[in-house]
Design a protein around this motif. Structure first.
Motif, PDB file in Angstrom:
ATOM      1  N   GLY A 221       0.627  -1.167   0.022  1.00  0.00           N
ATOM      2  CA  GLY A 221      -0.021   0.096  -0.195  1.00  0.00           C
ATOM      3  C   GLY A 221       0.706   1.496   0.106  1.00  0.00           C
ATOM      4  O   GLY A 221       0.268   2.351   0.261  1.00  0.00           O
ATOM      5  N   GLY A 222       2.181   1.116  -0.271  1.00  0.00           N
ATOM      6  CA  GLY A 222       2.868   2.284  -0.165  1.00  0.00           C
ATOM      7  C   GLY A 222       3.323   2.556   1.218  1.00  0.00           C
ATOM      8  O   GLY A 222       4.046   3.651   1.595  1.00  0.00           O
ATOM      9  N   GLN A 223       3.013   1.854   2.227  1.00  0.00           N
ATOM     10  CA  GLN A 223       3.471   1.778   3.670  1.00  0.00           C
ATOM     11  C   GLN A 223       2.769   2.965   4.219  1.00  0.00           C
ATOM     12  O   GLN A 223       2.095   2.702   5.348  1.00  0.00           O
ATOM     13  N   ILE A 224       3.109   4.217   3.937  1.00  0.00           N
ATOM     14  CA  ILE A 224       2.424   5.417   4.542  1.00  0.00           C
ATOM     15  C   ILE A 224       1.649   6.061   3.401  1.00  0.00           C
ATOM     16  O   ILE A 224       2.145   6.520   2.328  1.00  0.00           O
ATOM     17  N   ARG A 225       0.420   6.295   3.575  1.00  0.00           N
ATOM     18  CA  ARG A 225      -0.541   6.773   2.726  1.00  0.00           C
ATOM     19  C   ARG A 225      -0.924   8.146   3.325  1.00  0.00           C
ATOM     20  O   ARG A 225      -1.478   8.199   4.319  1.00  0.00           O
ATOM     21  N   LEU A 226      -0.857   9.245   2.688  1.00  0.00           N
ATOM     22  CA  LEU A 226      -0.980  10.580   2.711  1.00  0.00           C
ATOM     23  C   LEU A 226      -2.219  11.083   1.652  1.00  0.00           C
ATOM     24  O   LEU A 226      -2.279  10.736   0.707  1.00  0.00           O
ATOM     25  N   PRO A 227      -2.842  12.060   2.238  1.00  0.00           N
ATOM     26  CA  PRO A 227      -3.711  12.754   1.266  1.00  0.00           C
ATOM     27  C   PRO A 227      -3.218  13.068  -0.169  1.00  0.00           C
ATOM     28  O   PRO A 227      -2.004  13.630  -0.094  1.00  0.00           O
ATOM     29  N   ILE A 229      -1.643  11.147  -2.165  1.00  0.00           N
ATOM     30  CA  ILE A 229      -0.734  10.416  -2.302  1.00  0.00           C
ATOM     31  C   ILE A 229      -1.005   8.891  -2.341  1.00  0.00           C
ATOM     32  O   ILE A 229      -1.638   8.650  -1.253  1.00  0.00           O
ATOM     33  N   ASN A 230      -0.914   8.226  -3.209  1.00  0.00           N
ATOM     34  CA  ASN A 230      -1.322   7.069  -3.291  1.00  0.00           C
ATOM     35  C   ASN A 230      -0.417   5.986  -2.133  1.00  0.00           C
ATOM     36  O   ASN A 230      -0.873   5.133  -1.621  1.00  0.00           O
ATOM     37  N   GLY A 231       0.567   6.389  -2.192  1.00  0.00           N
ATOM     38  CA  GLY A 231       1.616   5.868  -1.092  1.00  0.00           C
ATOM     39  C   GLY A 231       3.121   6.258  -1.167  1.00  0.00           C
ATOM     40  O   GLY A 231       3.430   6.816  -2.307  1.00  0.00           O
ATOM     41  N   LEU A 232       3.873   6.222  -0.257  1.00  0.00           N
ATOM     42  CA  LEU A 232       5.025   6.940   0.014  1.00  0.00           C
ATOM     43  C   LEU A 232       6.138   6.183  -0.759  1.00  0.00           C
ATOM     44  O   LEU A 232       7.019   6.661  -1.371  1.00  0.00           O
ATOM     45  N   PHE A 233       6.309   4.866  -0.270  1.00  0.00           N
ATOM     46  CA  PHE A 233       7.167   4.017  -0.586  1.00  0.00           C
ATOM     47  C   PHE A 233       6.822   2.609  -0.896  1.00  0.00           C
ATOM     48  O   PHE A 233       6.135   2.056   0.008  1.00  0.00           O
ATOM     49  N   PRO A 235       8.272  -1.339  -2.286  1.00  0.00           N
ATOM     50  CA  PRO A 235       9.474  -2.370  -2.878  1.00  0.00           C
ATOM     51  C   PRO A 235       9.553  -2.487  -4.230  1.00  0.00           C
ATOM     52  O   PRO A 235       8.277  -2.706  -4.776  1.00  0.00           O
ATOM     53  N   SER A 236      10.557  -2.240  -4.908  1.00  0.00           N
ATOM     54  CA  SER A 236      10.718  -2.402  -6.386  1.00  0.00           C
ATOM     55  C   SER A 236      10.268  -1.323  -7.183  1.00  0.00           C
ATOM     56  O   SER A 236      10.169  -1.269  -8.411  1.00  0.00           O
ATOM     57  N   GLN A 237       9.307  -0.260  -6.545  1.00  0.00           N
ATOM     58  CA  GLN A 237       8.815   0.745  -7.416  1.00  0.00           C
ATOM     59  C   GLN A 237       9.604   2.020  -6.609  1.00  0.00           C
ATOM     60  O   GLN A 237       9.599   3.194  -7.200  1.00  0.00           O
ATOM     61  N   GLY A 238      10.076   2.087  -5.541  1.00  0.00           N
ATOM     62  CA  GLY A 238      10.694   3.222  -4.900  1.00  0.00           C
ATOM     63  C   GLY A 238       9.806   4.227  -4.347  1.00  0.00           C
ATOM     64  O   GLY A 238       8.496   3.957  -3.976  1.00  0.00           O
ATOM     65  N   PHE A 239      10.220   5.515  -4.359  1.00  0.00           N
ATOM     66  CA  PHE A 239       9.410   6.603  -3.496  1.00  0.00           C
ATOM     67  C   PHE A 239       8.208   7.144  -4.658  1.00  0.00           C
ATOM     68  O   PHE A 239       8.235   6.931  -5.805  1.00  0.00           O
ATOM     69  N   LEU A 240       7.076   7.170  -4.171  1.00  0.00           N
ATOM     70  CA  LEU A 240       5.928   7.657  -4.716  1.00  0.00           C
ATOM     71  C   LEU A 240       5.561   6.816  -6.117  1.00  0.00           C
ATOM     72  O   LEU A 240       5.442   6.972  -7.318  1.00  0.00           O
ATOM     73  N   PRO A 241       5.140   5.371  -5.717  1.00  0.00           N
ATOM     74  CA  PRO A 241       4.975   4.258  -6.411  1.00  0.00           C
ATOM     75  C   PRO A 241       3.866   4.506  -7.153  1.00  0.00           C
ATOM     76  O   PRO A 241       2.862   5.093  -6.737  1.00  0.00           O
TER      77      PRO A 241
END
Length: 291
Positions: A221-227, A229-233, A235-241
């Motif tokens: 899920g991007g680990q940390i989800r912010l308004p 923003i789909n997810g912050l980080f 695996p295999s996609q890096g930041f803002l996946p």
């Protein structure tokens, strides 16, 4: 101690308690996500066929809550899309117990994730999976049949299991995976094909192979989800996946990405509760009307 210090300490203590409670809830309260998936190649006998997707458990225990949620949903099958164990704290008995409980509810199909390979103990887990009756679908397929009508259930192993010689011969890792999926679809010989794969970032590969629907995970899920923003980080996609949660499309291919249920290297989820995905299949006629 004066009154101002008492108020200050009380405020700090309250903040700590509220934060701890919020983080516990975010990492332990299972969220149910239900998708009604319509497709013209889904046979009429599969109307309402229910698939539960369990992904990225990473040896997490829910003390019966996941099992209870699955029982309430009454799925026709349960699919496990990789990382049932964690390479950093591998506990095969916990993973096996979780799948044994799933088997009491419905048939269980499994494909590997990167942590199965990275753990170094996958052969042992594989033996246990076979022993309890979980269907290992790595590089394989099953024809699911109802009233003489069939759909194809295709599985692909995690790319970490690929051999370098095979990748070189195919031209690239993506081409090798595409070829394997295409071969499995051809062997299955079914009009509608559902792919189980761990990796969400391979969406373009699934589209190139003409997969109808892929169920994936890995992104947490991007680990940390912010308004906004789909997810912050991931695996295999890096930041803002790009692929973290929900339904995506490319050409005629659809993909549903589970946010998963457990954690690995980063131990916390924020605005990103553990997710159990339910997919209900719906036939659709050529005019786009659900039957």
């Amino acid at each position: 101690m004066n009154s101002k210090k008492i108020v200050s300490y009380s405020t700090i203590l309250l903040f700590i308690i509220l934060t701890a409670g919020y983080l516990y809830y975010q990492n332990n309260a299972i969220e149910l996500s239900i998708y009604d998936f319509e497709h013209e190649n889904i046979p009429g006998s599969f109307e309402g066929y229910k698939i539960a997707q369990v992904s990225d458990l990473h040896n997490k225990e829910f003390n019966g809550r996941l099992t209870a949620e699955l029982e309430e949903q009454e799925p026709d099958i349960i699919v496990v899309t990789g990382d049932v164990i964690d390479r950093n704290r591998t506990d095969i008995p916990i993973a096996v117990q979780a799948m044994e409980e799933m088997l009491e509810i419905a048939p269980v199909y499994f494909v590997t994730g990167n942590h199965e390979m990275a753990s170094g103990v996958y052969p042992e887990l594989q033996r246990e999976i076979d022993r309890i009756g979980v269907i290992d679908l790595d590089n394989s397929y099953e024809r699911l049949e109802i009233e003489g009508q069939e759909i194809g259930l295709i599985g692909i192993e995690d790319p970490l299991f690929l051999f370098l010689d095979d990748i070189i011969e195919a031209g690239s890792e993506d081409l090798l995976i595409q070829e394997r999926i295409e071969d499995l679809i051809e062997e299955a010989g079914t009009e509608f094909n559902l792919l189980l794969s761990h990796r969400a970032e391979l969406m373009s590969v699934y589209a190139a192979a003409d997969v109808d629907l892929a169920l994936t995970g890995h992104a947490h899920g991007g680990q940390i989800r912010l308004p906004f923003i789909n997810g912050l980080f991931a695996p295999s996609q890096g930041f803002l996946p790009e692929y973290t949660s929900g339904q995506y499309s490319e050409g005629d291919t659809q993909m549903i990405v589970s946010r998963g249920l457990g954690n690995s290297t980063f131990p916390l989820r924020i605005n990103n509760r553990p997710e159990l995905v339910i997919v209900n299949l719906r036939p659709q006629n050529s005019e786009g009307i659900v039957e």
